[in-house]
Design a protein around this motif. Structure first.
Motif, PDB file in Angstrom:
ATOM      1  N   PHE A  25       0.844  -1.293   0.046  1.00 43.57           N
ATOM      2  CA  PHE A  25       0.031   0.043   0.158  1.00 43.57           C
ATOM      3  C   PHE A  25       0.880   1.407  -0.018  1.00 43.57           C
ATOM      4  O   PHE A  25       0.290   2.402  -0.436  1.00 43.57           O
ATOM      5  CB  PHE A  25      -1.169  -0.036   1.147  1.00 43.57           C
ATOM      6  CG  PHE A  25      -2.138  -0.780   0.944  1.00 43.57           C
ATOM      7  CD1 PHE A  25      -2.411  -2.109   1.662  1.00 43.57           C
ATOM      8  CD2 PHE A  25      -3.086  -0.769  -0.018  1.00 43.57           C
ATOM      9  CE1 PHE A  25      -3.195  -3.150   1.370  1.00 43.57           C
ATOM     10  CE2 PHE A  25      -4.095  -1.440  -0.217  1.00 43.57           C
ATOM     11  CZ  PHE A  25      -4.282  -2.736   0.450  1.00 43.57           C
ATOM     12  N   GLN A  26       2.184   1.237   0.220  1.00 41.97           N
ATOM     13  CA  GLN A  26       2.885   2.355   0.372  1.00 41.97           C
ATOM     14  C   GLN A  26       3.324   2.633  -1.040  1.00 41.97           C
ATOM     15  O   GLN A  26       3.936   3.813  -1.473  1.00 41.97           O
ATOM     16  CB  GLN A  26       4.170   2.175   1.374  1.00 41.97           C
ATOM     17  CG  GLN A  26       3.810   2.373   2.855  1.00 41.97           C
ATOM     18  CD  GLN A  26       3.340   3.870   3.211  1.00 41.97           C
ATOM     19  OE1 GLN A  26       2.128   4.399   2.804  1.00 41.97           O
ATOM     20  NE2 GLN A  26       4.253   4.558   3.508  1.00 41.97           N
ATOM     21  N   VAL A  30      -0.908   1.176  -6.139  1.00 38.82           N
ATOM     22  CA  VAL A  30      -2.168   1.113  -5.659  1.00 38.82           C
ATOM     23  C   VAL A  30      -2.530   2.756  -5.681  1.00 38.82           C
ATOM     24  O   VAL A  30      -2.041   3.662  -5.157  1.00 38.82           O
ATOM     25  CB  VAL A  30      -2.561   0.855  -4.223  1.00 38.82           C
ATOM     26  CG1 VAL A  30      -3.710   1.058  -3.882  1.00 38.82           C
ATOM     27  CG2 VAL A  30      -2.093  -0.708  -4.112  1.00 38.82           C
ATOM     28  N   SER A  32      -5.789   5.416  -5.490  1.00 39.82           N
ATOM     29  CA  SER A  32      -7.034   5.498  -4.979  1.00 39.82           C
ATOM     30  C   SER A  32      -7.939   5.785  -6.270  1.00 39.82           C
ATOM     31  O   SER A  32      -7.535   6.901  -7.247  1.00 39.82           O
ATOM     32  CB  SER A  32      -7.091   6.888  -4.179  1.00 39.82           C
ATOM     33  OG  SER A  32      -8.661   7.349  -4.184  1.00 39.82           O
ATOM     34  N   MET A  34     -10.222   7.954  -6.953  1.00 44.97           N
ATOM     35  CA  MET A  34     -10.561   9.397  -6.721  1.00 44.97           C
ATOM     36  C   MET A  34      -9.355   9.947  -7.788  1.00 44.97           C
ATOM     37  O   MET A  34      -9.606  11.191  -8.262  1.00 44.97           O
ATOM     38  CB  MET A  34     -10.687  10.079  -5.530  1.00 44.97           C
ATOM     39  CG  MET A  34     -11.610   9.634  -4.581  1.00 44.97           C
ATOM     40  SD  MET A  34     -13.376   9.980  -5.467  1.00 44.97           S
ATOM     41  CE  MET A  34     -13.204  11.657  -5.129  1.00 44.97           C
ATOM     42  N   TRP A  35      -8.291   9.531  -7.669  1.00 41.52           N
ATOM     43  CA  TRP A  35      -7.021  10.384  -8.374  1.00 41.52           C
ATOM     44  C   TRP A  35      -7.430  10.769  -9.656  1.00 41.52           C
ATOM     45  O   TRP A  35      -7.180  11.869 -10.060  1.00 41.52           O
ATOM     46  CB  TRP A  35      -5.900   9.485  -8.004  1.00 41.52           C
ATOM     47  CG  TRP A  35      -5.336   9.518  -6.789  1.00 41.52           C
ATOM     48  CD1 TRP A  35      -5.851   9.990  -5.510  1.00 41.52           C
ATOM     49  CD2 TRP A  35      -3.863   9.390  -6.324  1.00 41.52           C
ATOM     50  NE1 TRP A  35      -5.080   9.842  -4.493  1.00 41.52           N
ATOM     51  CE2 TRP A  35      -3.872   9.587  -4.966  1.00 41.52           C
ATOM     52  CE3 TRP A  35      -2.806   8.912  -7.297  1.00 41.52           C
ATOM     53  CZ2 TRP A  35      -2.648   9.173  -4.358  1.00 41.52           C
ATOM     54  CZ3 TRP A  35      -1.561   8.818  -6.543  1.00 41.52           C
ATOM     55  CH2 TRP A  35      -1.553   8.987  -5.184  1.00 41.52           C
ATOM     56  N   ILE A  38      -9.214  13.780 -10.429  1.00 45.18           N
ATOM     57  CA  ILE A  38      -8.711  14.983 -10.116  1.00 45.18           C
ATOM     58  C   ILE A  38      -8.094  15.844 -11.278  1.00 45.18           C
ATOM     59  O   ILE A  38      -8.267  16.946 -11.554  1.00 45.18           O
ATOM     60  CB  ILE A  38      -7.745  14.913  -8.966  1.00 45.18           C
ATOM     61  CG1 ILE A  38      -8.346  14.721  -7.752  1.00 45.18           C
ATOM     62  CG2 ILE A  38      -6.972  16.373  -8.982  1.00 45.18           C
ATOM     63  CD1 ILE A  38      -7.456  14.091  -6.665  1.00 45.18           C
ATOM     64  N   ALA A  41     -10.807  16.639 -13.882  1.00 45.40           N
ATOM     65  CA  ALA A  41     -11.673  17.715 -13.618  1.00 45.40           C
ATOM     66  C   ALA A  41     -11.163  18.936 -14.003  1.00 45.40           C
ATOM     67  O   ALA A  41     -11.755  19.741 -14.659  1.00 45.40           O
ATOM     68  CB  ALA A  41     -12.072  17.916 -12.044  1.00 45.40           C
ATOM     69  N   GLN A  42      -9.842  19.000 -14.048  1.00 46.43           N
ATOM     70  CA  GLN A  42      -9.032  20.231 -14.551  1.00 46.43           C
ATOM     71  C   GLN A  42      -8.987  20.517 -15.934  1.00 46.43           C
ATOM     72  O   GLN A  42      -9.725  21.214 -16.597  1.00 46.43           O
ATOM     73  CB  GLN A  42      -7.731  20.392 -14.078  1.00 46.43           C
ATOM     74  CG  GLN A  42      -6.756  21.283 -14.568  1.00 46.43           C
ATOM     75  CD  GLN A  42      -7.106  22.732 -14.280  1.00 46.43           C
ATOM     76  OE1 GLN A  42      -6.642  23.289 -13.378  1.00 46.43           O
ATOM     77  NE2 GLN A  42      -8.246  23.290 -14.889  1.00 46.43           N
ATOM     78  N   LEU A  45     -12.582  21.190 -17.203  1.00 51.68           N
ATOM     79  CA  LEU A  45     -13.037  22.570 -16.818  1.00 51.68           C
ATOM     80  C   LEU A  45     -12.311  23.350 -18.006  1.00 51.68           C
ATOM     81  O   LEU A  45     -13.024  24.233 -18.613  1.00 51.68           O
ATOM     82  CB  LEU A  45     -12.400  23.096 -15.792  1.00 51.68           C
ATOM     83  CG  LEU A  45     -13.228  22.646 -14.408  1.00 51.68           C
ATOM     84  CD1 LEU A  45     -12.692  23.235 -13.205  1.00 51.68           C
ATOM     85  CD2 LEU A  45     -14.642  23.284 -14.542  1.00 51.68           C
ATOM     86  N   ILE A  46     -11.169  23.037 -18.507  1.00 50.63           N
ATOM     87  CA  ILE A  46     -10.509  23.665 -19.581  1.00 50.63           C
ATOM     88  C   ILE A  46     -11.012  23.667 -20.622  1.00 50.63           C
ATOM     89  O   ILE A  46     -11.276  24.569 -21.467  1.00 50.63           O
ATOM     90  CB  ILE A  46      -8.922  23.393 -19.629  1.00 50.63           C
ATOM     91  CG1 ILE A  46      -8.043  23.796 -18.577  1.00 50.63           C
ATOM     92  CG2 ILE A  46      -8.175  23.905 -21.096  1.00 50.63           C
ATOM     93  CD1 ILE A  46      -6.753  23.356 -18.374  1.00 50.63           C
ATOM     94  N   TYR A  48     -14.264  22.928 -21.236  1.00 50.08           N
ATOM     95  CA  TYR A  48     -15.851  23.717 -21.121  1.00 50.08           C
ATOM     96  C   TYR A  48     -15.453  24.940 -21.304  1.00 50.08           C
ATOM     97  O   TYR A  48     -16.030  25.793 -21.879  1.00 50.08           O
ATOM     98  CB  TYR A  48     -16.216  23.286 -19.642  1.00 50.08           C
ATOM     99  CG  TYR A  48     -17.660  24.176 -19.445  1.00 50.08           C
ATOM    100  CD1 TYR A  48     -17.283  25.098 -18.483  1.00 50.08           C
ATOM    101  CD2 TYR A  48     -18.712  24.057 -19.821  1.00 50.08           C
ATOM    102  CE1 TYR A  48     -18.474  26.038 -18.180  1.00 50.08           C
ATOM    103  CE2 TYR A  48     -19.671  24.698 -19.555  1.00 50.08           C
ATOM    104  CZ  TYR A  48     -19.469  25.888 -18.483  1.00 50.08           C
ATOM    105  OH  TYR A  48     -20.515  26.620 -18.354  1.00 50.08           O
TER     106      TYR A  48
END
Lengths: 166, 336
Positions: A25-26, A30, A32, A34-35, A38, A41-42, A45-46, A48
């Protein structure tokens, strides 16, 4: 004497389990879930924001669409469907460093179908994101060289911008 | 035969060790993601702040009244009963109002914690710092180019100092600003009176020389009319060169001409129009000429403006881009 051996095995097995899980896990293997959202999303947005900025709202029908606008780009398309250089300059200036694919879809009322063409035909990576914007252009705006000339009805276009980090 | 039930001591000890280890890992595992969670949390906070700033026009309330023109209540920003959301738009996402940008600068400078609170960055269980700025489209985190207004003052660069290490989340939004003429310098270049020019220009007796960088961001000339005798000819010429200052730039009578090289002749004029009382937005024309002549980003361009019997003002900016008829920049938000 046999008891000692079993206990030692238990200790060693536990330690091994612990060390393996800790290293696993370190490490960077692995990630997440969600990464990826992130960085997506940027870029989203650019995409859009870029399409929104390039969407030109005319205050009167006498105004000419700037070449750099979405409408100006579409109006000046010819049979090759290649966007004008001014538009490409403005687009690349805004998405800066990201690579992109540009597609145009429109509603063809004669055939009751949606047709699409790739205006900038590059192959996206699996991590690419997309943004799109709808614009409507009156048929009278198109010159004779345009593939949309003479339709006789306002044409609804969807401009799709697919972005990815090279 | 042994009739007593007996559990092996080895098995008990082994089982105990296994269970302790298992419980330890179960407790330990969530902390593995703690660092990652804080990174994810930061990104969401930064995203939320950009949405509030770039997509809403903001709001204010003092308990009895409310509205969206929070920028007009500077004297009340610090009051405990006055709450405001410092949105920057004119009512349309990404379309920012110049006055609101300046107001956010003032509010953040004078009431930093209040603004943090209003943006949801300072709550009983959350304490984030932020920095917001309006930057050029090609501004980089390690080499920031801040947008300046017509007087050369930075429009928006507010908040705590950006740390050089640690977890920082950065989001940027492409926006356009109303109005473009708040953001560009206005320089009188006509023949009627004393001229003033941008820093990178020099006034000569009959013309003006400038050294700019390709691509030009905003370059427009507003013509007001002839300087004196309306029967005299008037003209305005703009000459570009990649190396060396153009020698002269006299245009044809009653025209505005843009060319590559000097002097202007029929072979090197790339664009022309009848000179009239109007604004000539030349950014795209000049950039196209330079692109066709093989200019690369960052190349110096030598420009000479020749002008005769004409009242005119040059609008120029080195920080704001003029694209699709709009003054475009990017709003950059850092949260940590």
């Amino acid at each position: 004497m046999k008891a000692q051996a079993f206990t030692l095995e238990g200790v060693m097995a536990s330690l091994l389990l612990l060390v393996v899980l800790y290293s696993f896990f370190q490490s960077t293997i692995v990630i997440s879930p969600m990464w990826s959202e992130i960085t997506d999303a940027q870029l989203k947005l650019i995409g859009y924001d870029t399409l929104k900025v390039l969407d030109y709202y005319r205050t009167s029908s006498d105004e000419i669409y700037p070449n750099q606008s979405l409408q100006g780009m579409i109006v000046h398309l010819n049979s090759t469907f290649k966007p004008n250089q001014d538009f490409i300059y403005a687009l690349e200036r805004m998405i800066y460093l990201a690579d992109y694919r540009l597609e145009l879809c429109w509603a063809n009322l004669s055939t009751n179908a949606v047709e699409c063409r790739a205006l900038v035909d590059k192959k996206p990576t699996p991590e690419a994101v997309a943004a799109s914007r709808i614009v409507v252009i009156d048929s009278g705006e198109f010159p004779a060289s345009s593939p949309f000339y003479g339709r006789g009805y306002p044409i609804v276009f969807e401009v799709r911008l697919i972005l990815w980090r090279p | 035969m042994d009739r007593k039930g007996r559990l092996s001591l080895d098995m008990l000890i082994g089982l105990s060790i296994f269970l302790v280890t298992f419980i330890f890992i179960a407790q330990f595992l969530p902390t593995v993601f703690a660092d990652v969670r804080s990174e994810i949390g930061l990104a969401h906070e930064a995203y939320k702040v950009t949405v509030m700033l770039a997509e809403t026009e903001g709001a204010w309330s003092n308990g009895t009244h409310n509205g969206t023109n929070w920028e007009d209540y500077e004297s009340q920003w610090g009051d405990t009963d006055f709450v405001f959301l410092p949105g920057l738009t004119e009512g349309e996402p990404d379309y920012l109002e110049f006055d609101k940008l300046k107001a956010l600068q003032n509010a953040t400078e004078n009431y930093y914690n209040k603004v943090r609170e209003m943006l949801g960055l300072l709550t009983p269980d959350r304490n984030y710092n932020f920095h917001v700025s309006l930057e050029s489209l090609d501004s980089k985190p390690y080499n920031r180019t801040l947008v300046t207004d017509r007087d050369g003052n930075v429009v928006l660069d507010a908040g705590a100092d950006i740390p050089s290490s640690g977890y920082i989340s950065r989001y940027e939004r492409n926006v356009w600003v109303n109005s473009v003429y708040d953001l560009v310098g206005a320089y009188y270049i006509g023949t009627a009176g004393p001229r003033n020019v941008p820093n990178l220009c020099r006034v000569n007796v009959d013309d003006i020389d400038c050294n700019f960088t390709y691509p030009l961001r905003f370059f427009a000339i507003e013509v007001f009319g002839k300087e004196n005798d309306p029967t005299n000819v008037w003209w305005l010429g703009v000459c570009l060169q990649k190396t060396g200052t153009p020698s002269s730039c006299n245009a044809k009578p009653d025209t505005i001409q843009v060319g590559y090289g000097s002097p202007l002749t029929s072979s090197n004029v790339k664009w022309e129009d009848t000179l009239a009382v109007k604004t000539y937005e030349l950014t795209t024309i000049l950039n196209n000429i330079m692109r066709d002549e093989g200019f690369s980003d960052g190349d110096t361009v030598y420009i000479k403006i020749g002008i005769h019997n004409t009242n005119a003002t040059l609008y120029y900016s080195g920080t704001i881009d003029y694209l699709a008829g709009k003054a475009v920049a990017k709003l950059v938000v850092y949260v940590w």
